[in-house]
Design a protein around this motif. Sequence first.
Motif, PDB file in Angstrom:
ATOM      1  N   LEU A  73      27.392  41.350  36.022  1.00 47.16           N
ATOM      2  CA  LEU A  73      26.209  41.036  35.217  1.00 47.16           C
ATOM      3  C   LEU A  73      26.523  39.956  34.199  1.00 47.16           C
ATOM      4  CD1 LEU A  73      24.667  44.532  34.480  1.00 47.16           C
ATOM      5  CD2 LEU A  73      23.776  42.762  35.963  1.00 47.16           C
ATOM      6  N   VAL A  74      27.655  40.115  33.549  1.00 46.60           N
ATOM      7  CA  VAL A  74      28.058  39.132  32.551  1.00 46.60           C
ATOM      8  C   VAL A  74      28.363  37.803  33.221  1.00 46.60           C
ATOM      9  CG1 VAL A  74      29.834  38.579  30.848  1.00 46.60           C
ATOM     10  CG2 VAL A  74      28.935  40.907  31.004  1.00 46.60           C
ATOM     11  N   LEU A  75      29.061  37.849  34.346  1.00 46.33           N
ATOM     12  CA  LEU A  75      29.470  36.623  35.025  1.00 46.33           C
ATOM     13  C   LEU A  75      28.302  35.880  35.668  1.00 46.33           C
ATOM     14  CD1 LEU A  75      32.717  37.935  36.697  1.00 46.33           C
ATOM     15  CD2 LEU A  75      32.563  36.318  34.801  1.00 46.33           C
ATOM     16  N   ALA A  76      27.239  36.595  35.966  1.00 45.99           N
ATOM     17  CA  ALA A  76      26.092  35.959  36.615  1.00 45.99           C
ATOM     18  C   ALA A  76      25.490  34.875  35.739  1.00 45.99           C
ATOM     19  CB  ALA A  76      25.038  37.008  36.951  1.00 45.99           C
ATOM     20  N   ASN A  77      25.631  35.013  34.453  1.00 42.94           N
ATOM     21  CA  ASN A  77      25.055  34.036  33.528  1.00 42.94           C
ATOM     22  C   ASN A  77      26.074  33.039  33.003  1.00 42.94           C
ATOM     23  OD1 ASN A  77      22.567  35.330  33.721  1.00 42.94           O
ATOM     24  ND2 ASN A  77      23.170  36.838  32.188  1.00 42.94           N
ATOM     25  N   LYS A  78      27.318  33.112  33.447  1.00 43.92           N
ATOM     26  CA  LYS A  78      28.369  32.212  32.961  1.00 43.92           C
ATOM     27  C   LYS A  78      28.458  30.969  33.837  1.00 43.92           C
ATOM     28  CE  LYS A  78      31.067  35.058  30.193  1.00 43.92           C
ATOM     29  NZ  LYS A  78      31.952  34.800  29.175  1.00 43.92           N
ATOM     30  N   GLU A  79      29.184  30.003  33.293  1.00 41.08           N
ATOM     31  CA  GLU A  79      29.396  28.763  34.025  1.00 41.08           C
ATOM     32  C   GLU A  79      30.241  29.006  35.264  1.00 41.08           C
ATOM     33  OE1 GLU A  79      32.961  29.460  31.654  1.00 41.08           O
ATOM     34  OE2 GLU A  79      30.889  29.520  31.059  1.00 41.08           O
ATOM     35  N   ASP A  80      30.376  28.012  36.070  1.00 40.46           N
ATOM     36  CA  ASP A  80      31.083  28.130  37.323  1.00 40.46           C
ATOM     37  C   ASP A  80      32.509  27.598  37.187  1.00 40.46           C
ATOM     38  OD1 ASP A  80      31.220  28.954  39.933  1.00 40.46           O
ATOM     39  OD2 ASP A  80      30.573  27.033  40.758  1.00 40.46           O
ATOM     40  N   SER A  81      33.273  28.144  36.239  1.00 40.96           N
ATOM     41  CA  SER A  81      34.662  27.726  36.035  1.00 40.96           C
ATOM     42  C   SER A  81      35.571  28.480  37.008  1.00 40.96           C
ATOM     43  CB  SER A  81      35.097  28.005  34.597  1.00 40.96           C
ATOM     44  OG  SER A  81      35.154  29.398  34.380  1.00 40.96           O
ATOM     45  N   ASP A  82      36.828  28.039  37.061  1.00 41.68           N
ATOM     46  CA  ASP A  82      37.797  28.717  37.927  1.00 41.68           C
ATOM     47  C   ASP A  82      38.018  30.159  37.486  1.00 41.68           C
ATOM     48  OD1 ASP A  82      38.151  26.527  39.552  1.00 41.68           O
ATOM     49  OD2 ASP A  82      39.951  25.805  38.507  1.00 41.68           O
ATOM     50  N   ASP A  83      38.077  30.379  36.170  1.00 37.78           N
ATOM     51  CA  ASP A  83      38.264  31.737  35.655  1.00 37.78           C
ATOM     52  C   ASP A  83      37.082  32.622  36.019  1.00 37.78           C
ATOM     53  OD1 ASP A  83      40.710  31.087  34.561  1.00 37.78           O
ATOM     54  OD2 ASP A  83      39.905  30.736  32.539  1.00 37.78           O
ATOM     55  N   ALA A  84      35.881  32.084  35.884  1.00 43.07           N
ATOM     56  CA  ALA A  84      34.678  32.858  36.217  1.00 43.07           C
ATOM     57  C   ALA A  84      34.657  33.164  37.714  1.00 43.07           C
ATOM     58  CB  ALA A  84      33.424  32.107  35.804  1.00 43.07           C
ATOM     59  N   HIS A  85      35.059  32.195  38.535  1.00 36.85           N
ATOM     60  CA  HIS A  85      35.089  32.412  39.987  1.00 36.85           C
ATOM     61  C   HIS A  85      36.122  33.492  40.341  1.00 36.85           C
ATOM     62  CE1 HIS A  85      34.819  31.646  44.252  1.00 36.85           C
ATOM     63  NE2 HIS A  85      36.134  31.485  44.293  1.00 36.85           N
ATOM     64  N   THR A  86      37.292  33.428  39.720  1.00 36.36           N
ATOM     65  CA  THR A  86      38.336  34.427  39.977  1.00 36.36           C
ATOM     66  C   THR A  86      37.874  35.812  39.554  1.00 36.36           C
ATOM     67  OG1 THR A  86      40.056  32.751  39.658  1.00 36.36           O
ATOM     68  CG2 THR A  86      40.737  35.059  39.483  1.00 36.36           C
ATOM     69  N   ALA A  87      37.273  35.913  38.378  1.00 34.78           N
ATOM     70  CA  ALA A  87      36.776  37.201  37.884  1.00 34.78           C
ATOM     71  C   ALA A  87      35.651  37.721  38.781  1.00 34.78           C
ATOM     72  CB  ALA A  87      36.300  37.072  36.443  1.00 34.78           C
ATOM     73  N   ARG A  88      34.784  36.823  39.225  1.00 37.73           N
ATOM     74  CA  ARG A  88      33.689  37.217  40.111  1.00 37.73           C
ATOM     75  C   ARG A  88      34.238  37.749  41.431  1.00 37.73           C
ATOM     76  NH1 ARG A  88      31.115  32.589  40.253  1.00 37.73           N
ATOM     77  NH2 ARG A  88      30.010  33.014  38.317  1.00 37.73           N
ATOM     78  N   GLN A  89      35.246  37.073  41.980  1.00 36.40           N
ATOM     79  CA  GLN A  89      35.837  37.509  43.240  1.00 36.40           C
ATOM     80  C   GLN A  89      36.528  38.863  43.083  1.00 36.40           C
ATOM     81  OE1 GLN A  89      35.330  36.087  46.285  1.00 36.40           O
ATOM     82  NE2 GLN A  89      36.252  38.002  46.975  1.00 36.40           N
ATOM     83  N   LEU A  90      37.194  39.072  41.962  1.00 33.81           N
ATOM     84  CA  LEU A  90      37.829  40.361  41.694  1.00 33.81           C
ATOM     85  C   LEU A  90      36.777  41.470  41.636  1.00 33.81           C
ATOM     86  CD1 LEU A  90      40.400  41.961  41.008  1.00 33.81           C
ATOM     87  CD2 LEU A  90      40.025  41.364  38.617  1.00 33.81           C
ATOM     88  N   SER A  91      35.657  41.185  40.985  1.00 34.37           N
ATOM     89  CA  SER A  91      34.568  42.161  40.917  1.00 34.37           C
ATOM     90  C   SER A  91      34.003  42.446  42.302  1.00 34.37           C
ATOM     91  CB  SER A  91      33.455  41.656  39.999  1.00 34.37           C
ATOM     92  OG  SER A  91      33.906  41.585  38.671  1.00 34.37           O
ATOM     93  N   VAL A  92      33.810  41.417  43.086  1.00 35.99           N
ATOM     94  CA  VAL A  92      33.296  41.590  44.449  1.00 35.99           C
ATOM     95  C   VAL A  92      34.262  42.439  45.277  1.00 35.99           C
ATOM     96  CG1 VAL A  92      32.798  40.363  46.607  1.00 35.99           C
ATOM     97  CG2 VAL A  92      31.901  39.496  44.431  1.00 35.99           C
ATOM     98  N   ASP A  93      35.554  42.159  45.160  1.00 37.79           N
ATOM     99  CA  ASP A  93      36.558  42.920  45.906  1.00 37.79           C
ATOM    100  C   ASP A  93      36.535  44.388  45.509  1.00 37.79           C
ATOM    101  OD1 ASP A  93      37.302  40.567  47.157  1.00 37.79           O
ATOM    102  OD2 ASP A  93      39.106  40.270  45.927  1.00 37.79           O
ATOM    103  N   ARG A  94      36.394  44.649  44.221  1.00 34.11           N
ATOM    104  CA  ARG A  94      36.388  46.040  43.749  1.00 34.11           C
ATOM    105  C   ARG A  94      35.136  46.777  44.219  1.00 34.11           C
ATOM    106  NH1 ARG A  94      38.800  45.186  37.678  1.00 34.11           N
ATOM    107  NH2 ARG A  94      40.980  45.079  38.342  1.00 34.11           N
ATOM    108  N   ILE A  95      34.025  46.113  44.177  1.00 33.15           N
ATOM    109  CA  ILE A  95      32.785  46.748  44.634  1.00 33.15           C
ATOM    110  C   ILE A  95      32.843  47.005  46.134  1.00 33.15           C
ATOM    111  CG2 ILE A  95      30.310  46.343  44.963  1.00 33.15           C
ATOM    112  CD1 ILE A  95      30.387  44.983  42.171  1.00 33.15           C
ATOM    113  N   THR A  96      33.369  46.058  46.875  1.00 33.56           N
ATOM    114  CA  THR A  96      33.515  46.228  48.324  1.00 33.56           C
ATOM    115  C   THR A  96      34.467  47.384  48.631  1.00 33.56           C
ATOM    116  OG1 THR A  96      33.118  43.861  48.625  1.00 33.56           O
ATOM    117  CG2 THR A  96      34.117  45.032  50.473  1.00 33.56           C
ATOM    118  N   ALA A  97      35.569  47.469  47.884  1.00 32.13           N
ATOM    119  CA  ALA A  97      36.527  48.565  48.076  1.00 32.13           C
ATOM    120  C   ALA A  97      35.878  49.915  47.744  1.00 32.13           C
ATOM    121  CB  ALA A  97      37.771  48.346  47.224  1.00 32.13           C
ATOM    122  N   ALA A  98      35.077  49.954  46.692  1.00 25.61           N
ATOM    123  CA  ALA A  98      34.391  51.196  46.319  1.00 25.61           C
ATOM    124  C   ALA A  98      33.396  51.598  47.401  1.00 25.61           C
ATOM    125  CB  ALA A  98      33.679  51.031  44.984  1.00 25.61           C
TER     126      ALA A  98
END
Length: 192
Positions: A14-39
Amino acid sequence: MAIGPARIAALSLLVLANKEDSDDAHTARQLSVDRITAAHEMLGTKLPAMLKACNHTFPSKLEEKRLACFEALTPLVESLRDSSKAQGSAFSDHCLYRLEPLVSSFLIEMTEDLMENHKRLEERRQEDMLKAITNAEVVGKNIQLIAFNASIEAARIGDMGKGFTVIASEIRDLSGKTQMMLDNIADLLRAS
């Protein structure tokens, strides 16, 4: 277990959806996606397989909650495949008002259920051990009686039974020591 981190991941998306498209934001977004997929995978296939391997089943209401969490995660996982869908108020509402309360409630109840099951298993294990010790105590007492009777018979034979008297005495001593050890173990089990 991947279910708990999925709660955090969904909220961080939710927080990342409104953030810029930086490398850190992309990495954090991918980590979140991986965790949700694993769950999602944990709730759908891995958790039921783990429960089956442990010969445990959830009560029906808890199983319904597991399925509800799985169903709530399914559209989220599907929307994460297309990042444009992972934005907007519907996405936010789903994460905050549907997914997070469902998963939180499920985790609390699942933990309580597993703790109760563990407690029941421990009680049953302790009862089984006490029964085994009681049975061993009975055998030990019988061995003492047999050794005592063997000593009497050896004494009745006279000189020819002296060797057997020594053996019967040793058996009686070992049986007494075994009986003391079993009593100590039984006292420890009863105290816990």
